[in-house]
Scaffold this motif. Sequence first.
Motif, PDB file in Angstrom:
ATOM      1  N   VAL A 289       0.877  -1.172   0.000  1.00 43.48           N
ATOM      2  CA  VAL A 289       0.000   0.000   0.000  1.00 43.48           C
ATOM      3  C   VAL A 289       0.912   1.219   0.000  1.00 43.48           C
ATOM      4  CG1 VAL A 289      -1.799   1.285   1.203  1.00 43.48           C
ATOM      5  CG2 VAL A 289      -1.779  -1.221   1.308  1.00 43.48           C
ATOM      6  N   VAL A 290       0.706   2.128  -0.929  1.00 47.14           N
ATOM      7  CA  VAL A 290       1.513   3.349  -0.989  1.00 47.14           C
ATOM      8  C   VAL A 290       0.783   4.460  -0.244  1.00 47.14           C
ATOM      9  CG1 VAL A 290       2.512   5.113  -2.491  1.00 47.14           C
ATOM     10  CG2 VAL A 290       2.620   2.700  -3.156  1.00 47.14           C
ATOM     11  N   LEU A 291       1.460   5.050   0.734  1.00 48.95           N
ATOM     12  CA  LEU A 291       0.890   6.149   1.520  1.00 48.95           C
ATOM     13  C   LEU A 291       1.630   7.440   1.176  1.00 48.95           C
ATOM     14  CD1 LEU A 291       0.572   4.413   5.025  1.00 48.95           C
ATOM     15  CD2 LEU A 291      -1.058   4.427   3.121  1.00 48.95           C
ATOM     16  N   VAL A 292       0.929   8.361   0.575  1.00 53.02           N
ATOM     17  CA  VAL A 292       1.519   9.663   0.233  1.00 53.02           C
ATOM     18  C   VAL A 292       1.313  10.580   1.430  1.00 53.02           C
ATOM     19  CG1 VAL A 292       1.560  11.568  -1.405  1.00 53.02           C
ATOM     20  CG2 VAL A 292       0.984   9.254  -2.192  1.00 53.02           C
ATOM     21  N   ASN A 293       2.357  10.727   2.242  1.00 56.48           N
ATOM     22  CA  ASN A 293       2.267  11.507   3.479  1.00 56.48           C
ATOM     23  C   ASN A 293       2.570  12.991   3.213  1.00 56.48           C
ATOM     24  OD1 ASN A 293       1.932  11.929   6.237  1.00 56.48           O
ATOM     25  ND2 ASN A 293       4.099  11.582   6.677  1.00 56.48           N
ATOM     26  N   LYS A 294       2.227  13.822   4.196  1.00 60.58           N
ATOM     27  CA  LYS A 294       2.436  15.275   4.136  1.00 60.58           C
ATOM     28  C   LYS A 294       1.634  15.907   3.002  1.00 60.58           C
ATOM     29  CE  LYS A 294       7.123  14.639   5.971  1.00 60.58           C
ATOM     30  NZ  LYS A 294       8.551  14.989   5.902  1.00 60.58           N
ATOM     31  N   TRP A 295       0.480  15.296   2.683  1.00 59.58           N
ATOM     32  CA  TRP A 295      -0.364  15.833   1.618  1.00 59.58           C
ATOM     33  C   TRP A 295      -0.893  17.211   1.983  1.00 59.58           C
ATOM     34  CZ3 TRP A 295      -0.499  15.247  -3.198  1.00 59.58           C
ATOM     35  CH2 TRP A 295      -1.615  15.558  -3.983  1.00 59.58           C
ATOM     36  N   ASP A 296      -0.945  17.519   3.286  1.00 55.91           N
ATOM     37  CA  ASP A 296      -1.416  18.835   3.725  1.00 55.91           C
ATOM     38  C   ASP A 296      -0.432  19.944   3.370  1.00 55.91           C
ATOM     39  OD1 ASP A 296       0.144  17.329   5.646  1.00 55.91           O
ATOM     40  OD2 ASP A 296      -0.053  19.048   6.985  1.00 55.91           O
ATOM     41  N   LEU A 297       0.813  19.595   3.054  1.00 58.30           N
ATOM     42  CA  LEU A 297       1.829  20.606   2.743  1.00 58.30           C
ATOM     43  C   LEU A 297       1.890  20.943   1.256  1.00 58.30           C
ATOM     44  CD1 LEU A 297       4.812  19.339   4.952  1.00 58.30           C
ATOM     45  CD2 LEU A 297       2.998  20.975   5.538  1.00 58.30           C
ATOM     46  N   VAL A 298       1.149  20.207   0.442  1.00 55.62           N
ATOM     47  CA  VAL A 298       1.215  20.385  -1.010  1.00 55.62           C
ATOM     48  C   VAL A 298       0.155  21.375  -1.474  1.00 55.62           C
ATOM     49  CG1 VAL A 298       0.968  19.212  -3.246  1.00 55.62           C
ATOM     50  CG2 VAL A 298       2.101  18.043  -1.333  1.00 55.62           C
ATOM     51  N   GLU A 299       0.585  22.336  -2.292  1.00 53.23           N
ATOM     52  CA  GLU A 299      -0.386  23.240  -2.906  1.00 53.23           C
ATOM     53  C   GLU A 299      -1.138  22.461  -3.972  1.00 53.23           C
ATOM     54  OE1 GLU A 299       1.136  26.876  -4.372  1.00 53.23           O
ATOM     55  OE2 GLU A 299       2.211  27.390  -2.526  1.00 53.23           O
ATOM     56  N   LYS A 300      -2.459  22.479  -3.900  1.00 50.64           N
ATOM     57  CA  LYS A 300      -3.214  21.609  -4.791  1.00 50.64           C
ATOM     58  C   LYS A 300      -4.526  22.240  -5.218  1.00 50.64           C
ATOM     59  CE  LYS A 300      -4.229  19.107  -0.502  1.00 50.64           C
ATOM     60  NZ  LYS A 300      -3.188  19.750   0.285  1.00 50.64           N
ATOM     61  N   ASP A 301      -5.071  21.652  -6.293  1.00 51.94           N
ATOM     62  CA  ASP A 301      -6.411  21.995  -6.749  1.00 51.94           C
ATOM     63  C   ASP A 301      -7.186  20.693  -6.915  1.00 51.94           C
ATOM     64  OD1 ASP A 301      -5.603  20.819  -9.170  1.00 51.94           O
ATOM     65  OD2 ASP A 301      -4.973  22.750  -9.999  1.00 51.94           O
ATOM     66  N   HIS A 302      -8.325  20.742  -7.591  1.00 47.94           N
ATOM     67  CA  HIS A 302      -9.174  19.557  -7.693  1.00 47.94           C
ATOM     68  C   HIS A 302      -8.561  18.455  -8.548  1.00 47.94           C
ATOM     69  CE1 HIS A 302     -10.079  21.880 -11.295  1.00 47.94           C
ATOM     70  NE2 HIS A 302     -10.595  20.801 -11.837  1.00 47.94           N
ATOM     71  N   LYS A 303      -7.518  18.774  -9.311  1.00 46.72           N
ATOM     72  CA  LYS A 303      -6.875  17.775 -10.170  1.00 46.72           C
ATOM     73  C   LYS A 303      -5.588  17.209  -9.580  1.00 46.72           C
ATOM     74  CE  LYS A 303      -8.502  19.759 -14.566  1.00 46.72           C
ATOM     75  NZ  LYS A 303      -8.043  20.322 -15.867  1.00 46.72           N
ATOM     76  N   SER A 304      -5.096  17.825  -8.523  1.00 43.74           N
ATOM     77  CA  SER A 304      -3.763  17.478  -8.016  1.00 43.74           C
ATOM     78  C   SER A 304      -3.628  16.012  -7.644  1.00 43.74           C
ATOM     79  CB  SER A 304      -3.420  18.348  -6.803  1.00 43.74           C
ATOM     80  OG  SER A 304      -3.378  19.703  -7.162  1.00 43.74           O
ATOM     81  N   MET A 305      -4.623  15.484  -6.921  1.00 41.67           N
ATOM     82  CA  MET A 305      -4.529  14.105  -6.452  1.00 41.67           C
ATOM     83  C   MET A 305      -4.477  13.126  -7.617  1.00 41.67           C
ATOM     84  SD  MET A 305      -6.941  12.148  -3.635  1.00 41.67           S
ATOM     85  CE  MET A 305      -6.574  13.351  -2.348  1.00 41.67           C
TER      86      MET A 305
END
Length: 434
Positions: A289-305
């Motif tokens: 299982v891949v866990l992408v941590n610190k997602w709260d630190l990334v500048e993002k929009d509705h397409k980022s994920m």
Amino acid sequence: MSNIVAIVGRPNVGKSTFFNRLIQRREAIVDAVSGVTRDRHYGKSDWNGKEFSLIDTGGYVLGSDDVFEAEIDKQVELAIDEADAIIFMVDVESGVTGMDEDVAKLLRKVNKPVFLVVNKVDNAKRAEDAVEFYALGLGEYYTIASINGSGTGELLDALVEALPENEEKEEETLPRFAVVGRPNAGKSSFINALIGEDRYIVTDIAGTTRDAIDTKYNRFGFEFNLVDTAGIRRKSKVKEDLEFYSVMRSVRAIEHADVCLLVLDATRGFDGQVQNIFWLAERNRKGIVVLVNKWDLVEKDHKSMKEFEKTIRKQMEPFTDVPIVFISALTKQRIFKAIETAVEVYKNRTKRIKTSQLNEVLLPIIENYPPPAYKAKFVKIKYIMQLPTPQPQFAFFCNLPQYVKDAYKRFLENKLREHFDFRGVPISVYMRKK
């Protein structure tokens, strides 16, 4: 869990050539990953039926950030700490050097099997010259020529004889989930957030953690052993360039796990270090299982994920059927979703498909899309069964198994995944003579 053998020594003595020669001549190669950091390598093989993991510690070039001798000392110390046996390689052409003496000084204090290996001995004159290496104070030595493999058989016979027997552990009924990843990705923070207490020291210093520690997790209807690949490490002992150390820890954790929770730092992405740990888990046939941590630190929009996930899957190819969960250990965002996903992957890894069901579903597909003819001969697959192994392995019985190519095996794997949920789990497909 296999033993670890570390190859140490100064640069340009032939360590990598020996490593490559060794894993290529084994029939039971499980893994060979290069580029973990600088020129280090990890391989898994066996000799005389005894399996072991091989670590090539690599070397450094003069003019690096640290003093050369200090870097060599650090590599040897890490190898000594982790390995069950050590191969110390020297070069007969250059004779005993000051750096050889420095390494030997460290190894003389070790209470582990140390094998002094004199490389590039490909004639009688050089065999005589090798006598000078007695001066290193490590006792008997082995002469080899890694370029052609001569002498390696005798060395490996002695090596596997000296490796400690793996202790027979009581059979564990609880699944083992290993949290792995590169230093400072947030592994310990994730576990602290999950268990609700600060069991592990967390700092911004990469490599703060050191030992693999088990935590029994029993909350919200889930029960399993959670293994952190790290533990307490004194700040004074934290050194630069810890990727090699991280990989050695990951090797042990991965080999003894059922599912690997691969934590990566969203601000750094699915970089080379993370990819190598991913492939270690895949080649050891573990659930992932891949866990992408610190997602709260990334500048993002509705397409980022979606874009981030697409990039990761591209780098995973061809094994892309892996769940990816975006989390934040700091805010506890989706950390329980991560555990739910890991439990699902564990169930997929231990799933048993009835033989009748396998044949009922897959044989009609195979009949419509048979293996390509080879040398005017047609392959006929007549029967399928799942093998009684800890991870999903399937045997396809046919008349000409040698003519079935890898591309068709991938087709069969894709059909297995399409009709039976094996998300997050590597599948092995074998062709057998009917």
